[in-house]
Design a protein around this motif. Structure first.
Motif, mmCIF file in Angstrom:
data_model
loop_
_atom_site.group_PDB
_atom_site.id
_atom_site.type_symbol
_atom_site.label_atom_id
_atom_site.label_comp_id
_atom_site.label_asym_id
_atom_site.label_seq_id
_atom_site.Cartn_x
_atom_site.Cartn_y
_atom_site.Cartn_z
ATOM 1 N N ARG A 45 4.546 -20.132 -21.543
ATOM 2 C CA ARG A 45 4.463 -18.696 -21.258
ATOM 3 C C ARG A 45 3.279 -18.340 -20.372
ATOM 4 O O ARG A 45 3.211 -17.238 -19.845
ATOM 5 N N LYS A 46 2.337 -19.281 -20.234
ATOM 6 C CA LYS A 46 1.136 -18.976 -19.462
ATOM 7 C C LYS A 46 1.313 -19.346 -17.993
ATOM 8 O O LYS A 46 2.127 -20.206 -17.638
ATOM 9 N N THR A 47 0.532 -18.709 -17.158
ATOM 10 C CA THR A 47 0.584 -18.980 -15.717
ATOM 11 C C THR A 47 -0.150 -20.281 -15.402
ATOM 12 O O THR A 47 -0.901 -20.822 -16.227
ATOM 13 N N LEU A 48 0.058 -20.764 -14.188
ATOM 14 C CA LEU A 48 -0.632 -21.972 -13.751
ATOM 15 C C LEU A 48 -2.146 -21.793 -13.804
ATOM 16 O O LEU A 48 -2.885 -22.714 -14.172
ATOM 17 N N LYS A 49 -2.613 -20.613 -13.451
ATOM 18 C CA LYS A 49 -4.054 -20.356 -13.455
ATOM 19 C C LYS A 49 -4.646 -20.607 -14.836
ATOM 20 O O LYS A 49 -5.713 -21.225 -14.966
ATOM 21 N N ASN A 50 -3.953 -20.159 -15.870
ATOM 22 C CA ASN A 50 -4.441 -20.365 -17.236
ATOM 23 C C ASN A 50 -4.268 -21.796 -17.706
ATOM 24 O O ASN A 50 -5.164 -22.381 -18.318
ATOM 25 N N ASN A 51 -3.111 -22.389 -17.414
ATOM 26 C CA ASN A 51 -2.839 -23.740 -17.885
ATOM 27 C C ASN A 51 -3.718 -24.788 -17.212
ATOM 28 O O ASN A 51 -3.994 -25.844 -17.800
ATOM 29 N N LEU A 52 -4.157 -24.521 -15.995
ATOM 30 C CA LEU A 52 -4.945 -25.507 -15.251
ATOM 31 C C LEU A 52 -6.448 -25.281 -15.381
ATOM 32 O O LEU A 52 -7.236 -25.926 -14.684
ATOM 33 N N SER A 53 -6.836 -24.399 -16.301
ATOM 34 C CA SER A 53 -8.267 -24.080 -16.446
ATOM 35 C C SER A 53 -9.091 -25.304 -16.830
ATOM 36 O O SER A 53 -10.269 -25.413 -16.488
ATOM 37 N N SER A 54 -8.479 -26.268 -17.541
ATOM 38 C CA SER A 54 -9.212 -27.460 -17.969
ATOM 39 C C SER A 54 -9.574 -28.375 -16.803
ATOM 40 O O SER A 54 -10.377 -29.301 -16.958
ATOM 41 N N LEU A 55 -8.975 -28.140 -15.633
ATOM 42 C CA LEU A 55 -9.250 -28.983 -14.463
ATOM 43 C C LEU A 55 -10.378 -28.438 -13.592
ATOM 44 O O LEU A 55 -10.714 -29.038 -12.569
ATOM 45 N N GLY A 106 -13.475 -28.469 -13.884
ATOM 46 C CA GLY A 106 -14.599 -29.373 -13.701
ATOM 47 C C GLY A 106 -14.319 -30.462 -12.684
ATOM 48 O O GLY A 106 -15.226 -31.151 -12.225
ATOM 49 N N ARG A 107 -13.049 -30.615 -12.322
ATOM 50 C CA ARG A 107 -12.651 -31.660 -11.377
ATOM 51 C C ARG A 107 -12.258 -31.083 -10.027
ATOM 52 O O ARG A 107 -12.532 -31.668 -8.986
ATOM 53 N N PHE A 108 -11.589 -29.962 -10.064
ATOM 54 C CA PHE A 108 -11.178 -29.282 -8.830
ATOM 55 C C PHE A 108 -11.606 -27.817 -8.909
ATOM 56 O O PHE A 108 -11.440 -27.186 -9.942
ATOM 57 N N SER A 109 -12.088 -27.294 -7.820
ATOM 58 C CA SER A 109 -12.441 -25.881 -7.791
ATOM 59 C C SER A 109 -11.174 -25.034 -7.807
ATOM 60 O O SER A 109 -10.086 -25.507 -7.459
ATOM 61 N N ALA A 110 -11.329 -23.783 -8.219
ATOM 62 C CA ALA A 110 -10.182 -22.872 -8.233
ATOM 63 C C ALA A 110 -9.586 -22.743 -6.835
ATOM 64 O O ALA A 110 -8.361 -22.701 -6.663
ATOM 65 N N GLY A 111 -10.455 -22.705 -5.829
ATOM 66 C CA GLY A 111 -9.975 -22.597 -4.455
ATOM 67 C C GLY A 111 -9.207 -23.819 -4.022
ATOM 68 O O GLY A 111 -8.199 -23.716 -3.301
ATOM 69 N N CYS A 112 -9.663 -24.990 -4.442
ATOM 70 C CA CYS A 112 -8.982 -26.239 -4.096
ATOM 71 C C CYS A 112 -7.584 -26.273 -4.695
ATOM 72 O O CYS A 112 -6.611 -26.634 -4.028
ATOM 73 N N LEU A 113 -7.471 -25.901 -5.975
ATOM 74 C CA LEU A 113 -6.163 -25.879 -6.644
ATOM 75 C C LEU A 113 -5.243 -24.856 -5.994
ATOM 76 O O LEU A 113 -4.070 -25.135 -5.728
ATOM 77 N N GLU A 114 -5.787 -23.677 -5.728
ATOM 78 C CA GLU A 114 -4.982 -22.617 -5.131
ATOM 79 C C GLU A 114 -4.457 -23.032 -3.761
ATOM 80 O O GLU A 114 -3.301 -22.754 -3.414
ATOM 81 N N GLU A 115 -5.298 -23.719 -2.992
ATOM 82 C CA GLU A 115 -4.874 -24.155 -1.660
ATOM 83 C C GLU A 115 -3.793 -25.226 -1.740
ATOM 84 O O GLU A 115 -2.796 -25.170 -1.011
ATOM 85 N N ALA A 116 -3.967 -26.208 -2.627
ATOM 86 C CA ALA A 116 -2.994 -27.290 -2.761
ATOM 87 C C ALA A 116 -1.637 -26.755 -3.220
ATOM 88 O O ALA A 116 -0.588 -27.122 -2.677
ATOM 89 N N PHE A 117 -1.634 -25.877 -4.226
ATOM 90 C CA PHE A 117 -0.384 -25.298 -4.706
ATOM 91 C C PHE A 117 0.207 -24.361 -3.648
ATOM 92 O O PHE A 117 1.432 -24.315 -3.463
ATOM 93 N N GLY A 118 -0.669 -23.637 -2.951
ATOM 94 C CA GLY A 118 -0.196 -22.696 -1.939
ATOM 95 C C GLY A 118 0.485 -23.365 -0.776
ATOM 96 O O GLY A 118 1.431 -22.807 -0.193
ATOM 97 N N THR A 119 0.056 -24.585 -0.402
ATOM 98 C CA THR A 119 0.702 -25.302 0.700
ATOM 99 C C THR A 119 2.163 -25.609 0.384
ATOM 100 O O THR A 119 2.953 -25.875 1.290
ATOM 101 N N CYS A 120 2.514 -25.558 -0.911
ATOM 102 C CA CYS A 120 3.888 -25.828 -1.331
ATOM 103 C C CYS A 120 4.613 -24.547 -1.755
ATOM 104 O O CYS A 120 5.679 -24.609 -2.381
ATOM 105 N N GLY A 121 4.006 -23.407 -1.423
ATOM 106 C CA GLY A 121 4.636 -22.123 -1.724
ATOM 107 C C GLY A 121 4.539 -21.706 -3.172
ATOM 108 O O GLY A 121 5.315 -20.854 -3.631
ATOM 109 N N ILE A 122 3.591 -22.302 -3.908
ATOM 110 C CA ILE A 122 3.415 -21.972 -5.324
ATOM 111 C C ILE A 122 2.154 -21.146 -5.495
ATOM 112 O O ILE A 122 1.078 -21.512 -5.010
#
Length: 294
Positions: free
Chosen positions: A225-235, A237-253
């Motif tokens: 039920r949670k969004t990717l932003k919430n589910n990926l919060s544990s990452l 420390g490994r990837f910045s929020a901007g890095c995750l957003e960019e990688a997912f965004g390149t695939c239209g997510i």
């Protein structure tokens, strides 16, 4: 040799060897000869040199396997092992829980060409998932599982059956459901319908960092039920929020989307877009969450 289609003869053998059916092991014997031979035909046994069978029980499929081929039997019930040693003296038997024993055997004996079996309904996902996570990846696997498990294995994004297990199976295999086996084909009769699935190895993700793919597949389904932003919060420390957003965004997510909307192909592209997403760059930390705990 037992007449595997005869319930009375199976009962006679169980009594002779003082064997009892244990529900915790999911023991249901296939007593329909048509389906027995139909399942065996899916193995393509003539094309392999070696195979593993998980949970042979009394050996209804074992008996059909060519004697000249190398076949290893994994059986958890020591009572049935006594029978198998008598009935199939030339087959190697690995006793114990398959999830706990297969990797040590793999390290000493290597990967087979085929893995097959009638899997216990309660532990099929752990068995299949364990093989994939440990990278024991034969060209072909054929399993009879509960119909609900089969649906999860090849579910499409956006459906109720789609899960991290669907993504895990798709990492290395194309999954095909070939036919159902009715409950009345078993003794004792289960309360569910079984489905035979064929898993054929592919190489589409050969360059992908599989540890990162597996980790992301688990994280995006941490809570449906949670969004990717919430589910990926544990990452974070490994990837910045901007890095995750960019990688997912390149695939239209978008990070406001949910994991159930991400297909295996899209997840592979996301992994490749992340730093260390290709083999050799990403180092798996100790105690990472496993998909087997989903």
């Amino acid at each position: 040799m037992i007449d595997y289609s005869s319930v009375s003869q199976i009962k006679e053998v169980l009594g002779l060897f003082h064997l009892s059916m244990q529900k915790k092991f999911g023991q249901n014997f296939l007593v329909n000869d048509y389906y027995r031979k139909r399942i065996f035909s899916e193995l393509n046994a003539g094309t392999v040199k070696s195979a593993w069978e998980i949970g042979p029980g009394l050996g209804s499929l074992t008996a059909l396997f060519p004697e000249e081929k190398e076949l290893t039997l994994f059986e958890i019930d020591y009572g049935f092992i006594r029978f198998l040693e008598t009935e199939f003296p030339n087959r190697r038997i690995v006793p114990g829980d398959f999830v706990k024993t297969f990797y040590a055997y793999y390290e000493t004996s290597g990967e087979p060409d085929l893995i097959y079996g009638n899997l216990p309904y309660c532990s099929a996902a752990a068995m299949i998932g364990g093989l994939i996570e440990k990278e024991v990846l034969p060209p072909r696997m054929v399993f009879m599982v509960q119909k609900e498990a089969a649906r999860r294995m090849k579910a499409l994004p956006g459906t109720k059956d789609y899960s991290s297990f669907s993504l895990l199976c798709a990492l290395d295999y194309d999954v095909k459901t070939v036919f159902d086996v009715p409950a009345d084909c078993f003794y004792p009769q289960p309360e569910v319908v079984s489905t035979v699935v064929v898993m054929t190895r592919h190489s589409r993700n050969a360059l992908l960092n599989r540890n990162l793919y597996i980790r992301l597949a688990g994280e995006i389904f941490k809570s449906r039920r949670k969004t990717l932003k919430n589910n990926l919060s544990s990452l974070k420390g490994r990837f910045s929020a901007g890095c995750l957003e960019e990688a997912f965004g390149t695939c239209g997510i978008r990070m406001s989307d949910r994991g159930e909307e991400i297909s295996p192909a899209v997840l592979s592209r996301i992994v490749a877009a992340l730093p260390g997403g290709l083999k050799g760059d990403f180092r798996k930390k100790e105690n990472e969450n496993s998909l087997l705990s989903e």
